[in-house]
Design a protein around this motif. Structure first.
Motif, PDB file in Angstrom:
ATOM      1  N   LYS A  16       0.849  -1.194   0.000  1.00 35.15           N
ATOM      2  CA  LYS A  16       0.000   0.000   0.000  1.00 35.15           C
ATOM      3  C   LYS A  16       0.881   1.240   0.000  1.00 35.15           C
ATOM      4  CE  LYS A  16      -1.957  -1.325   3.867  1.00 35.15           C
ATOM      5  NZ  LYS A  16      -1.449  -2.694   4.061  1.00 35.15           N
ATOM      6  N   GLU A  30      -5.626   9.518  -3.485  1.00 40.42           N
ATOM      7  CA  GLU A  30      -5.999   8.132  -3.277  1.00 40.42           C
ATOM      8  C   GLU A  30      -4.871   7.321  -2.639  1.00 40.42           C
ATOM      9  OE1 GLU A  30      -6.365   5.410  -6.565  1.00 40.42           O
ATOM     10  OE2 GLU A  30      -5.219   6.728  -7.886  1.00 40.42           O
ATOM     11  N   ARG A  31      -5.287   6.309  -1.905  1.00 39.29           N
ATOM     12  CA  ARG A  31      -4.348   5.325  -1.386  1.00 39.29           C
ATOM     13  C   ARG A  31      -4.288   4.177  -2.388  1.00 39.29           C
ATOM     14  NH1 ARG A  31      -4.701   0.615   2.670  1.00 39.29           N
ATOM     15  NH2 ARG A  31      -6.755   0.480   1.763  1.00 39.29           N
ATOM     16  N   ILE A  32      -3.082   3.812  -2.794  1.00 37.59           N
ATOM     17  CA  ILE A  32      -2.901   2.775  -3.814  1.00 37.59           C
ATOM     18  C   ILE A  32      -2.590   1.451  -3.130  1.00 37.59           C
ATOM     19  CG2 ILE A  32      -1.495   2.041  -5.774  1.00 37.59           C
ATOM     20  CD1 ILE A  32      -0.963   5.062  -6.267  1.00 37.59           C
ATOM     21  N   ARG A  33      -3.237   0.384  -3.585  1.00 38.60           N
ATOM     22  CA  ARG A  33      -2.944  -0.952  -3.056  1.00 38.60           C
ATOM     23  C   ARG A  33      -2.743  -1.919  -4.215  1.00 38.60           C
ATOM     24  NH1 ARG A  33      -4.306  -6.002  -1.636  1.00 38.60           N
ATOM     25  NH2 ARG A  33      -3.809  -6.710   0.493  1.00 38.60           N
ATOM     26  N   VAL A  52       4.164   2.040  -7.738  1.00 36.13           N
ATOM     27  CA  VAL A  52       3.270   2.773  -6.831  1.00 36.13           C
ATOM     28  C   VAL A  52       3.735   4.224  -6.691  1.00 36.13           C
ATOM     29  CG1 VAL A  52       2.520   2.979  -4.429  1.00 36.13           C
ATOM     30  CG2 VAL A  52       2.499   0.742  -5.553  1.00 36.13           C
ATOM     31  N   GLN A  55       2.904   6.215  -9.726  1.00 40.94           N
ATOM     32  CA  GLN A  55       1.478   6.545  -9.795  1.00 40.94           C
ATOM     33  C   GLN A  55       1.129   7.746  -8.914  1.00 40.94           C
ATOM     34  OE1 GLN A  55      -1.495   3.310  -9.670  1.00 40.94           O
ATOM     35  NE2 GLN A  55       0.240   1.892  -9.744  1.00 40.94           N
TER      36      GLN A  55
END
Length: 250
Positions: A16, A30-33, A52, A55
């Protein structure tokens, strides 16, 4: 522009990441997972972490903190949980800096979560010794004294009744053995009483996914030390890693 840093939380099943406002602790955008690559090899994980960060689309001057499920000494990972055994004795911080092309700060995942709880969460403004434990696949531990992190406290590996504590009391053990919350609480009582005797903390914080069900087991514990659920849940690792990286970069 607010003070910002990137936090990356590497776990056995997911990676994450997010951009954090380190003044407020809020994740910006946004939080990326992304799923952790099968096998958990360093090269594969570094590739995902790089993706990540790309992004998140921020400049190279933004500090990066990465938290990881291992004790870490001078950037070297010393344990491996649910990942490749190559991480044992691995120059992780140096490797990631080479792969990412930027400076980073590598930290234990429970340490990052505990630090975040002290700065932004359940232990904010708490003086003295705070101990955070994360109850999941194992038992992670973090110790913070007057806001200063004491790193690499592997409290899940304390020997109690001849066994690693986490082999009896981790969250996954409750599920694996089909224990009721009352039965599991008896094991937690033995564990927390032992930790309390050794360290005499001012506050226990309980994190990990199971903390969402804290009302099912925390009231069953009888301790001198107050024990409360974590506030930041699965954002704590990202937030703590980012804050530690930012503080060290100043």
């Amino acid at each position: 522009m607010n003070a910002r840093a990137i936090g990356i939380d590497i776990g056995g099943t997911g990676i994450k990441g997010g951009l954090v406002d380190v003044d407020s602790g809020e994740i910006i955008g946004e939080r990326i997972r992304v799923a952790t690559p099968a096998g958990g090899e360093p090269e594969d994980i570094a590739r995902v972490v790089k993706d990540v960060i790309e992004q998140l689309n921020v400049g190279e001057d933004v500090p990066v903190g990465i938290c990881f499920p291992s004790s870490i000494r001078h950037g070297v990972t010393t344990l491996a949980a649910n990942i490749s055994q190559r991480w044992i004795g691995f120059e992780a911080e140096e490797f990631f800096e080479e792969q990412l092309g930027r400076n980073i700060h590598f930290v234990n995942d429970a340490d990052a979560a505990g630090y975040a709880e002290v700065v932004y969460g359940a232990a904010k403004d708490q003086e003295g010794l705070v101990i955070m434990t994360t109850l999941g696949t194992g038992i992670g531990g973090a110790m913070i004294y007057n806001g200063v992190l004491i790193p690499n406290a592997e409290l899940g590996h304390l020997e109690i009744d001849g066994e690693d504590a986490e082999k009896r009391a981790a969250g996954v053990i409750r599920e694996r053995e089909g224990l009721t919350y009352e039965e599991w609480a008896q094991r937690l009582q033995r564990y927390y009483s032992h930790v309390e005797m050794l360290f005499s903390p001012e506050l226990f914080i309980v994190g990990g996914g199971i903390s969402k069900s804290h009302e099912q087991f925390l009231p069953l514990l009888n301790l001198r030390t107050p024990i409360v659920p974590a506030k930041l849940l699965n954002k704590a690792g990202i937030m703590g890693a980012a804050k530690l990286a930012y503080d060290l970069a100043e």
